[in-house]
Scaffold this active site. Structure first.
Site, mmCIF file in Angstrom:
data_model
loop_
_atom_site.group_PDB
_atom_site.id
_atom_site.type_symbol
_atom_site.label_atom_id
_atom_site.label_comp_id
_atom_site.label_asym_id
_atom_site.label_seq_id
_atom_site.Cartn_x
_atom_site.Cartn_y
_atom_site.Cartn_z
ATOM 1 N N TRP B 101 0.830 -1.216 0.000
ATOM 2 C CA TRP B 101 0.000 0.000 0.000
ATOM 3 C C TRP B 101 0.857 1.255 0.000
ATOM 4 C CZ3 TRP B 101 -4.102 -1.749 -1.886
ATOM 5 C CH2 TRP B 101 -4.571 -3.009 -1.527
ATOM 6 N N ASP B 168 -2.035 6.678 6.079
ATOM 7 C CA ASP B 168 -3.073 5.750 5.634
ATOM 8 C C ASP B 168 -3.380 4.858 6.831
ATOM 9 O OD1 ASP B 168 -4.619 3.745 4.595
ATOM 10 O OD2 ASP B 168 -3.209 3.154 3.018
ATOM 11 N N LYS B 192 -12.432 -2.007 6.881
ATOM 12 C CA LYS B 192 -11.772 -2.849 7.868
ATOM 13 C C LYS B 192 -12.378 -2.558 9.246
ATOM 14 C CE LYS B 192 -8.171 -2.894 4.632
ATOM 15 N NZ LYS B 192 -8.325 -4.125 3.898
#
Lengths: 359, 359
Positions: B101, B168, B192
């Site tokens: 990511w 993030d 999530k």
């Protein structure tokens, strides 16, 4: 207490779709898990995504030269993404301005190329669809808004021109058959005729792509999502699932041909009453431009003071979402695919009773 | 047949939230309408949006210098939007590369300014969090990925530097208290710890904005959405609603302090078993870097052939989503906020039985 939901969007969905959606939020396909908590790469959701893509192709009769993808960000993101992906800095596109959404599309496209507004109905508060114009052959595309939710207008036939059409069909996708071959790109926010808010459908002719030189962030490039079948990153699982259910319902109810017939019957009923009833008048000049999705009407001259009384009678009859947009005033009855004829009849009956009481 | 959902994302949500979500999809707040078919400008949804914004502020203890908005497009869109909104062509930002990511964030940011990768754990397949580095004062921000779902690492403490952090936090937002004042911007895909797929939360310090000169399409400009309270265009109504319900659940269960305690107990239980059980070993080098959200482990040396047998025992015990990401192999148990201790115990019991059977 059944509500008759005339909201412009997010809007009415078929009752059976809402039942299935609620069931899947509790337990999806007997998995013992909610659809809200399963992987977007699970076989169960992959099957949903496949069926959704397949239904778009089948309902609109798309051939292999087209791709269909589901994205996020609404039609509002497509205002700039279309131009960013299709239009080079030195090329030009033509736009028809039929109201608020067209104007927004024009504003964003201007960041990416030469934009010519070749026709506009702004002179009469967007109460008609412009028809007389030509487009030069070196134009990359002509952008139109096929149905205008706010002003209650809709293209009855599409412009007969030589360049590809790019169309915002957010509010009338799947409401009637279209000849897809005339379109280079079609986009549609889900939350009117396709599903709930949170997904946008993009249909693009492959030959329209890879013609621009600018650098495009990965997430904004249509090719990214085409190559990964709408699953480059985590897609909006539930909005896509409910859209798939709605498309399945369209298919089971005669496809877009069945929808068209049903929508024409509903539109005839309510426009007939607007034209007959001396208390009201329609806002769209030419009957051929009248939207079969969003029926806009106002109080007849001299009756303006009775607006509140009519709204009250609508509410009493459980007809919700009938208040017009501030740009037009009066009333707006949105009668998308999922709206049953019976609900339109309830509203028409209110209009009749209103005439008896105050006429 | 209760499933124990160890999926990495979309992931487990609290049972009570799933019940409320299913109910709202059928009939929202007794309105006689589904939440899927009501206007995003209705008083009912405006109240949801207000409560969602308020809960973000309350749970993370944000002061007035911060704005919180809900957008679409996932964290993947934030990889470019952060740089597009915060970084001028002639300025530079620093990035720490802790895996897939981070690498994607770096790739997209490079389109907008000078990007320096000041630290990376790529040399050891991202199995640790780099700690020794400095950032020059003329850096616009330092970007980190606070928790790495794929590699099972997490920042235990945040870098002590003089420039604002951009983080993030997709996979560990609301899992522990943070000192918000150290962050210039935080983004988090919902799917999530916050809710279902289809929404992304962005928290931004107002002083970070309005420093770039480039032209930004309206939908990509944070200010657009700040000014309109996340309702410039139709927001993803249902994903935001379910996120609000989840945040409400976090608040009712001790807030982020309560989550932290709960998450530490679960992590201690499973990491304890990984360390004790001779059949397994953890993949993260330094225990302080171990993620309390995504527990990655593999077969101990010489036991690799038994991977299939362990997966089978997991499935028999209704533990789903335990298969590791292909970049690491082995197993990954995601134990987000909503995961009950009882489910972790079920998995630990499977690990023990596996040892008895094959050890």
């Amino acid at each position: 207490m059944k509500k008759h939901n005339f909201s412009a969007g997010p809007a009415i969905l078929p009752a059976v779709v809402l039942e299935q959606a609620a069931q899947a939020a509790a337990d999806f396909n007997g998995m013992g898990l909610s659809i809200l908590e399963i992987s977007h790469r699970s076989p169960e959701f992959s099957a949903v995504l496949d069926e959704a893509h397949g239904l778009v192709r089948e309902l609109l009769n798309l051939d292999e030269s087209y791709e269909a993808i589901f994205l996020q960000g609404g039609a509002s993101s497509q205002f700039f993404m279309t131009a960013m992906n299709l239009l080079d800095e030195n090329s030009k596109a033509a736009y028809v301005d039929t109201g608020t959404w067209s104007a927004k599309a024009i504003k964003e496209a201007e960041l990416f190329g030469g934009i010519e507004i070749i026709a506009s109905s702004k002179d009469k508060n967007y109460s008609y669809i412009p028809k007389e114009y030509s487009v030069s052959k070196d134009t990359a595309y002509l952008h139109i808004t096929s149905n205008n939710t706010i002003f209650g207008t809709q293209y009855d036939t599409f412009p007969d021109i030589e360049v590809p059409l790019v169309a915002d069909m957010s509010s009338d996708i799947f409401s009637r058959p279209i000849d897809a071959s005339r379109f280079g790109l079609i986009y549609a926010g889900a939350q009117k005729n396709m599903g709930p808010a949170g997904a946008v459908l993009v249909i693009v002719k492959k030959s329209m792509l890879d013609k621009v030189n600018r650098t495009i962030p990965t997430m904004l490039n249509y090719q990214t999502h085409i190559k990964k079948g709408s699953a480059f990153n985590t897609p909006p699982v539930f909005p896509i699932y409910v859209s798939m259910l709605t498309m399945r319902w369209v298919k089971e109810n005669g496809g877009v041909e069945g929808m068209q017939k049903h929508n024409e019957t509903k539109a005839a009923l309510i426009y007939g009453e607007i034209d007959r009833n001396p208390m009201f008048r329609g806002t769209v000049i030419d009957p051929v431009d009248r939207s079969k999705m969003n029926v806009t009407f106002i109080m007849a001259e001299g009756k303006e003071d009775l607006e509140g009384q009519f709204m009250e009678m609508c509410n009493e009859a459980n007809c919700v979402g009938v208040k017009g947009h501030r740009s037009v005033g009066g009333f707006r009855a949105s009668i998308y695919n999922a709206m049953p004829l019976e609900s339109v009849q309830v509203l028409v009956d209110v209009m009749k009773r209103f005439e008896e009481k105050y006429g």
